[in-house]
Design a protein around this motif. Structure first.
Motif, mmCIF file in Angstrom:
data_model
loop_
_atom_site.group_PDB
_atom_site.id
_atom_site.type_symbol
_atom_site.label_atom_id
_atom_site.label_comp_id
_atom_site.label_asym_id
_atom_site.label_seq_id
_atom_site.Cartn_x
_atom_site.Cartn_y
_atom_site.Cartn_z
ATOM 1 N N PRO A 162 -36.835 62.519 70.890
ATOM 2 C CA PRO A 162 -35.808 61.819 71.668
ATOM 3 C C PRO A 162 -34.636 62.691 72.106
ATOM 4 O O PRO A 162 -33.893 62.309 73.008
ATOM 5 C CB PRO A 162 -35.353 60.706 70.723
ATOM 6 N N GLU A 163 -34.481 63.867 71.494
ATOM 7 C CA GLU A 163 -33.366 64.721 71.876
ATOM 8 C C GLU A 163 -33.558 65.347 73.252
ATOM 9 O O GLU A 163 -32.611 65.909 73.819
ATOM 10 C CB GLU A 163 -33.169 65.842 70.838
ATOM 11 N N ALA A 164 -34.770 65.314 73.797
ATOM 12 C CA ALA A 164 -35.072 65.876 75.125
ATOM 13 C C ALA A 164 -34.701 67.354 75.202
ATOM 14 O O ALA A 164 -34.241 67.829 76.240
ATOM 15 C CB ALA A 164 -34.364 65.082 76.223
ATOM 16 N N ASP A 165 -34.937 68.077 74.108
ATOM 17 C CA ASP A 165 -34.518 69.480 74.061
ATOM 18 C C ASP A 165 -35.687 70.452 74.077
ATOM 19 O O ASP A 165 -35.526 71.643 73.796
ATOM 20 C CB ASP A 165 -33.645 69.741 72.828
ATOM 21 N N LEU A 166 -36.906 69.960 74.417
ATOM 22 C CA LEU A 166 -38.079 70.815 74.520
ATOM 23 C C LEU A 166 -38.510 70.919 75.978
ATOM 24 O O LEU A 166 -38.538 69.913 76.687
ATOM 25 C CB LEU A 166 -39.250 70.237 73.715
ATOM 26 N N PRO A 167 -38.878 72.108 76.449
ATOM 27 C CA PRO A 167 -39.460 72.193 77.788
ATOM 28 C C PRO A 167 -40.757 71.395 77.845
ATOM 29 O O PRO A 167 -41.588 71.491 76.943
ATOM 30 C CB PRO A 167 -39.734 73.696 77.965
#
Length: 298
Positions: A162-167
């Protein structure tokens, strides 16, 4: 105070009593208690996954969300994600925008809040170059710079990470031919060795026209029969039988009146170290009578 990301800022408008808001609080608490350990070379290749992804109503299913998030936490945090979804059928092979782009809200009839959700992930330019480098010179990879992630990609990933921090890079599904999809998976296999998670996203059964909406908890025979058959074939390593599912699987064509939700499985198997090795069922059971089985292949 650190400003909220665009994703977190959008999530802040979700009503506090909504199941997905509770999921975000749980995920944040877990992350605060113990950081998600990142992948290292010592971990070896990440597995390839096949995920039954559901629709936006998955955001209202606490148990299923918890299963997906716990699954993600059980694996080392990947360097990136390459995902093939049932909802982008396009040839030749194409990739989604490598920059954060408006999501594809490819569904209808849901609450307006789902059309305001965001999942703005970091640049996937490096992933796109890696994927292009794995393809033969006769198969150039086109980037659709205006195409964001569709719900077969962003719905499960927003729950898992949920952090949306991965490509995140989405690949189109250029065919439904199992052999060609197995070959595509084989080409992606080396990505796992560099900490990239390869995912095929579909639904183990997807006979929506044949669901008895008056009895949403009932499991039709065509759904359970197909799911049982697929599990047994996977357990035997019988990839040939799986590839002939249109003719050999019980429950057809009701389980898959169209095949795009099953065929991503062949990308997953192709990306596995041994496509015939039995994968592990991480999630099973049914939702509105459809088999939500999700698998992990070594």
């Amino acid at each position: 105070m650190t400003p909220l990301s665009t994703t977190a800022a959008a999530d802040a408008h979700i009503p506090a009593g909504h199941p997905f808001a509770a999921h975000l609080r749980r995920a944040a608490a877990l992350g605060g208690a113990e950081a998600h350990r990142g992948w290292t070379e010592a971990d070896g290749p990440l597995p390839s996954l096949y995920i039954s992804h559901g629709a936006p109503m998955l955001f209202e299913m606490t148990e299923w969300m918890t299963q997906l998030h716990d699954w993600a936490r059980s694996l080392p945090r990947p360097k990136g994600v390459v995902i093939v979804s049932a909802h982008w059928e396009s040839a030749p092979l194409s990739v989604s925008s490598t920059q954060a782009t408006e999501l594809v809200y490819d569904f209808g009839g849901f609450h307006p809040m789902y059309y305001r959700m965001r999942y703005d992930t970091p640049s996937a330019g490096r992933l796109a170059r890696a994927v292009a480098g794995l393809m033969p010179d006769t198969e150039p990879v086109h980037e659709h710079r205006g195409r964001g992630l569709d719900h077969g990609a962003w719905v499960p990933l927003k729950i898992m990470y949920p952090e949306a921090d991965l490509p995140v890079l989405q690949l189109s599904m250029p065919t439904h031919d199992p052999d060609r999809l197995l070959d595509l998976g084989r080409r992606l296999r080396t990505l796992r060795e560099s900490g990239v998670l390869v995912i095929g996203s579909g639904y183990m059964t997807h006979g929506l026209p044949f669901v008895d909406w008056s009895r949403p908890d009932a499991v039709p025979g065509w759904s359970s029969d197909f799911d049982t058959w697929a599990v047994e074939a996977l357990g035997r390593g019988d990839v040939d039988a799986l590839a002939a599912f249109r003719d050999r699987a019980p429950g057809m064509p009701y389980a898959h009146p169209t095949v795009e939700h099953f065929t991503p499985l062949f990308v997953t198997l192709g990306a596995a170290t041994d496509p015939a090795a039995p994968p592990t069922s991480v999630i099973d059971g049914y939702s509105i009578g459809l088999a939500k089985r999700s698998l992990q292949a070594a």
